[in-house]
Design a protein around this motif. Structure first.
Motif, mmCIF file in Angstrom:
data_model
loop_
_atom_site.group_PDB
_atom_site.id
_atom_site.type_symbol
_atom_site.label_atom_id
_atom_site.label_comp_id
_atom_site.label_asym_id
_atom_site.label_seq_id
_atom_site.Cartn_x
_atom_site.Cartn_y
_atom_site.Cartn_z
ATOM 1 N N ILE A 1 0.845 -1.330 -0.038
ATOM 2 C CA ILE A 1 0.065 0.106 -0.226
ATOM 3 C C ILE A 1 0.576 1.184 -0.050
ATOM 4 O O ILE A 1 1.925 1.565 1.060
ATOM 5 N N GLN A 2 0.660 2.101 -0.936
ATOM 6 C CA GLN A 2 1.299 3.156 -1.548
ATOM 7 C C GLN A 2 0.933 4.555 -0.582
ATOM 8 O O GLN A 2 -0.115 4.681 -0.954
ATOM 9 N N VAL A 3 1.534 5.795 0.484
ATOM 10 C CA VAL A 3 0.999 6.745 0.652
ATOM 11 C C VAL A 3 1.841 7.210 -0.260
ATOM 12 O O VAL A 3 3.296 7.507 0.370
ATOM 13 N N LEU B 1 6.632 4.991 0.799
ATOM 14 C CA LEU B 1 6.390 6.329 0.865
ATOM 15 C C LEU B 1 6.500 6.438 -1.238
ATOM 16 O O LEU B 1 7.507 6.171 -1.701
ATOM 17 N N ASP B 2 5.856 6.159 -1.408
ATOM 18 C CA ASP B 2 5.877 6.421 -3.000
ATOM 19 C C ASP B 2 6.046 8.035 -3.121
ATOM 20 O O ASP B 2 5.738 9.496 -3.306
ATOM 21 N N HIS B 3 7.103 8.048 -4.338
ATOM 22 C CA HIS B 3 7.527 9.925 -4.978
ATOM 23 C C HIS B 3 7.553 10.274 -3.938
ATOM 24 O O HIS B 3 7.669 11.833 -4.448
ATOM 25 N N ALA B 4 8.434 10.222 -3.108
ATOM 26 C CA ALA B 4 9.559 11.309 -2.612
ATOM 27 C C ALA B 4 10.473 12.208 -2.904
ATOM 28 O O ALA B 4 10.856 11.486 -3.809
ATOM 29 N N SER C 1 5.919 4.510 -20.218
ATOM 30 C CA SER C 1 4.352 4.895 -19.734
ATOM 31 C C SER C 1 4.203 6.131 -19.194
ATOM 32 O O SER C 1 5.319 7.307 -19.358
ATOM 33 N N ILE C 2 3.162 6.472 -19.178
ATOM 34 C CA ILE C 2 2.760 7.645 -18.388
ATOM 35 C C ILE C 2 1.402 7.580 -17.986
ATOM 36 O O ILE C 2 1.045 7.121 -17.348
ATOM 37 N N HIS C 3 1.799 8.660 -16.384
ATOM 38 C CA HIS C 3 1.001 9.001 -15.095
ATOM 39 C C HIS C 3 0.093 9.418 -15.260
ATOM 40 O O HIS C 3 -0.400 9.980 -16.080
ATOM 41 N N GLY C 4 -1.306 8.980 -14.758
ATOM 42 C CA GLY C 4 -2.839 9.051 -14.986
ATOM 43 C C GLY C 4 -3.695 9.057 -15.369
ATOM 44 O O GLY C 4 -4.333 9.742 -15.570
ATOM 45 N N MET C 5 -3.420 8.414 -16.394
ATOM 46 C CA MET C 5 -4.619 7.899 -17.322
ATOM 47 C C MET C 5 -5.563 6.908 -16.933
ATOM 48 O O MET C 5 -5.748 6.939 -16.289
ATOM 49 N N TRP C 6 -6.783 7.149 -17.477
ATOM 50 C CA TRP C 6 -8.002 7.024 -16.804
ATOM 51 C C TRP C 6 -8.550 5.599 -17.604
ATOM 52 O O TRP C 6 -9.182 4.991 -16.559
ATOM 53 N N SER D 1 6.960 -0.743 -12.636
ATOM 54 C CA SER D 1 5.765 0.218 -13.055
ATOM 55 C C SER D 1 5.471 1.237 -12.290
ATOM 56 O O SER D 1 5.057 0.917 -11.330
ATOM 57 N N HIS D 2 5.573 2.093 -12.922
ATOM 58 C CA HIS D 2 5.047 3.516 -13.016
ATOM 59 C C HIS D 2 4.244 3.915 -14.274
ATOM 60 O O HIS D 2 4.191 3.927 -14.921
ATOM 61 N N GLY D 3 2.435 4.417 -13.535
ATOM 62 C CA GLY D 3 1.689 4.656 -14.295
ATOM 63 C C GLY D 3 0.922 3.921 -15.064
ATOM 64 O O GLY D 3 0.269 3.860 -16.504
ATOM 65 N N SER D 4 1.155 3.088 -13.838
ATOM 66 C CA SER D 4 0.149 1.723 -14.433
ATOM 67 C C SER D 4 -1.259 1.506 -14.868
ATOM 68 O O SER D 4 -2.193 0.794 -15.719
ATOM 69 N N SER D 5 -1.475 2.631 -14.615
ATOM 70 C CA SER D 5 -3.521 2.699 -14.759
ATOM 71 C C SER D 5 -3.625 2.599 -16.379
ATOM 72 O O SER D 5 -4.337 2.158 -16.833
ATOM 73 N N GLY D 6 -2.951 3.313 -17.033
ATOM 74 C CA GLY D 6 -2.928 3.627 -18.369
ATOM 75 C C GLY D 6 -2.519 2.666 -19.325
ATOM 76 O O GLY D 6 -2.568 2.650 -20.535
ATOM 77 N N VAL E 1 4.672 -3.432 -9.129
ATOM 78 C CA VAL E 1 3.403 -2.292 -10.522
ATOM 79 C C VAL E 1 2.510 -1.591 -9.978
ATOM 80 O O VAL E 1 1.802 -1.978 -9.003
ATOM 81 N N ASN E 2 2.666 -0.032 -9.595
ATOM 82 C CA ASN E 2 2.491 0.429 -9.257
ATOM 83 C C ASN E 2 0.751 1.004 -9.901
ATOM 84 O O ASN E 2 1.002 1.234 -11.237
ATOM 85 N N VAL E 3 0.361 1.342 -9.395
ATOM 86 C CA VAL E 3 -1.522 1.675 -9.748
ATOM 87 C C VAL E 3 -2.201 2.148 -8.885
ATOM 88 O O VAL E 3 -1.994 2.693 -7.718
ATOM 89 N N ALA E 4 -2.595 3.654 -9.236
ATOM 90 C CA ALA E 4 -3.293 5.144 -8.733
ATOM 91 C C ALA E 4 -4.822 5.345 -9.584
ATOM 92 O O ALA E 4 -6.075 5.216 -8.888
ATOM 93 N N THR E 5 -4.289 5.683 -10.379
ATOM 94 C CA THR E 5 -5.263 6.595 -10.701
ATOM 95 C C THR E 5 -6.301 5.518 -11.269
ATOM 96 O O THR E 5 -8.258 5.787 -10.786
ATOM 97 N N ALA E 6 -6.483 3.992 -11.132
ATOM 98 C CA ALA E 6 -7.569 2.999 -11.557
ATOM 99 C C ALA E 6 -7.995 3.341 -10.077
ATOM 100 O O ALA E 6 -9.145 2.978 -10.679
HETATM 101 O O1 G3H Z 1 3.713 5.955 -8.359
HETATM 102 C C1 G3H Z 1 2.261 5.613 -8.932
HETATM 103 C C2 G3H Z 1 2.184 5.202 -9.813
HETATM 104 O O2 G3H Z 1 3.248 5.107 -10.551
HETATM 105 C C3 G3H Z 1 0.726 5.162 -9.811
HETATM 106 O O3 G3H Z 1 0.749 5.917 -11.174
HETATM 107 O O4 G3H Z 1 -1.895 6.973 -11.307
HETATM 108 O O5 G3H Z 1 -0.921 6.459 -13.296
HETATM 109 O O6 G3H Z 1 -1.682 3.821 -11.532
HETATM 110 P P1 G3H Z 1 -1.137 5.980 -12.487
#
Ligand code: G3H
Ligand code: ZN
Length: 327
Positions: A53-55, A87-90, A207-212, A236-241, A275-280
Motif C-alpha cells: 500500500i502506497q502513500v 512512501l511513493d514519489h518522495a 509509460s505515462i502517469h495519470g491515464m484513465w 512499473s509506474h503509471g500502470s493504470s494507463g 506494479v504501481n496503480v493509483a489513478t485506476a
Molecule cells: O507511483 C504511482 C504510480 O506510478 C501510479 O500511476 O496513477 O498512472 O496508475 P497511475
C-alpha cells in the motif's frame, strides 16, 4: 500481522518472474478495499497474496502523516495477508526521514527531475539512511511524465470520450518524440544502480502517469535492455494507463508497434516485480460514489456512497492481482 518489509514481498516475486501490486491509498475506504481484495484472492488461491500500500506526499498533504500511515498500519495489523507500506514519489530527504519515523517499510526516493549525478548523490544518501534502518529504497531515473504534461483538461475529457484506439493514435502523435527523450538509457540505469546501491529501480520505459484507462503500450524492447543490465526488481509506474495483455490490445483494436508490449509482458520478460496503480483506483472510487448518488440524489447517508466506492476499488484491485497471478 505487523507490516512486512517491502523486500520480503518483492525479492521472491522477482525471483519467480512475478509481480506484486502496489496500490495507492488516500483514505480508509481505499485501504480496506486493497486489503479485502488481497484477502479474497488469497482465499481463492489458497495461499496468502501480499500487497504494497502506497502513500504519496499528496496523500500525506490530504490526510496528514499520522492518519495516512496509521490507517494502513491498523488495517495491516488486522489481516493475515502480508502488507508493506511504501512512501511513493518522495522528492525530499526530510520526507524520507519522516516516513522512517512513521514505520514505512519501503520508500521511493524520486530524484528523476535532477541531473543524473545529483540524483545519484541524493539517492545514495537516502540508501545509507534507510539501510541503516533495514528499509529498502526504490529510486527513479528517466522521466515518467503525466498525461497533463501533454493535454489540457478539456482535451483529456475528449480523449476519454472516444474509442481507445483513436485516443492512443492521438496520444502517440503528441507524445512520441518527447517520450523517446524521457525514457531511461540502459547504460545509465546500470551506472545508477551500481553507484547508489538502491534496491528497486523505477526506470522510465514509456509509460505515462495519470491515464484513465488501460490502453497504452510500453517500450518492452527498452525495458528488456534495462533488465539485462540491472539485476534488481524493476518498478512499473503509471500502470493504470498501460495495456494489460495482448488480448486486451486486440479487443480494443490497439496496434502494438515494433518493440512495444503490455503490462503482462513487462512482468514476464522485463523484470518488473512491482506494479504501481493509483489513478485506476481513484477513478473507480469516483465512479462508485457518483453511481450511488445518481441512483438516489436525495441520499443523506454518506456511507452508502462510500460503500459502493469501496466496492468498485476492491474489484479493480482484484483485476490487477488476478492478472499478476495469471488468472
Ligand atoms: O507511483 C504511482 C504510480 O506510478 C501510479 O500511476 O496513477 O498512472 O496508475 P497511475
Ligand atoms: Zn509513479
Amino acid at each position: 500481522m505487523p507490516l512486512v518489509n517491502g523486500k520480503d514481498l518483492l525479492l521472491p516475486a522477482f525471483k519467480e518472474g512475478k509481480a506484486v501490486g502496489a496500490f495507492n491509498a488516500n483514505n480508509m475506504e481505499m485501504t480496506q478495499a486493497i486489503i479485502w481484495a488481497a484477502e479474497e484472492i488469497s482465499k481463492e488461491l489458497g495461499e496468502p497474496v501480499g500487497v504494497i500500500i502506497q502513500v504519496s506526499p499528496g496523500a500525506v498533504k490530504y490526510a496528514g502523516w499520522s492518519l495516512a500511515a496509521g490507517i494502513v498500519k491498523i488495517a495491516a495489523a488486522e489481516t493475515d495477508v502480508p502488507v508493506a507500506l511504501n512512501l511513493d514519489h518522495a522528492t525530499e530527504i526530510e520526507q524520507i526521514k519522516r516516513a522512517l519515523e512513521m514505520g514505512f517499510t519501503s520508500v521511493l526516493f524520486d530524484g528523476s527531475s535532477l541531473p543524473l549525478e545529483e540524483n545519484i548523490r541524493l539517492t545514495k544518501k537516502v540508501v545509507e539512511i534507510c539501510h541503516a534502518r533495514g528499509v529498502p529504497v526504490e529510486a527513479e531515473i528517466g522521466k515518467i511524465p503525466r498525461i497533463e504534461d501533454y493535454f489540457t483538461e478539456s482535451e483529456i475529457a475528449y480523449l476519454r470520450s472516444i474509442p481507445p484506439a483513436e485516443a492512443v493514435r492521438i496520444i502517440r502523435e503528441r507524445t512520441r518524440k518527447s517520450l523517446d527523450d524521457l525514457v531511461a538509457k540502459p547504460e545509465d540505469a546500470e551506472y545508477f544502480v551500481r553507484n547508489t546501491g538502491c534496491d528497486f529501480l523505477a526506470a522510465a520505459f514509456g509509460s505515462i502517469h495519470g491515464m484513465w484507462d488501460d490502453i497504452w503500450p510500453i517500450r518492452l524492447d527498452l525495458l528488456i535492455a534495462i533488465k539485462e543490465r540491472v539485476r534488481i526488481p524493476l518498478v512499473s509506474h503509471g500502470s493504470s494507463g498501460i495495456l494489460r495483455t495482448k488480448k486486451d490490445a486486440e479487443r480494443k483494436g490497439i496496434p502494438l508497434l515494433e518493440g512495444e508490449g503490455t503490462l503482462l509482458d513487462a512482468i514476464k520478460f522485463g523484470g518488473v516485480a512491482k506494479v504501481n496503480v493509483a489513478t485506476a483506483l481513484s477513478v473507480a472510487f469516483i465512479d462508485g460514489f457518483i453511481e450511488t448518488w445518481r441512483a438516489n440524489p436525495s441520499e443523506k447517508d454518506f456511507r452508502k456512497l462510500g460503500e459502493n466506492a469501496r466496492n468498485k476499488v476492491k474489484e479493480k484491485v482484484k483485476e490487477y492481482i488476478n492478472l499478476f497471478a495469471g488468472k
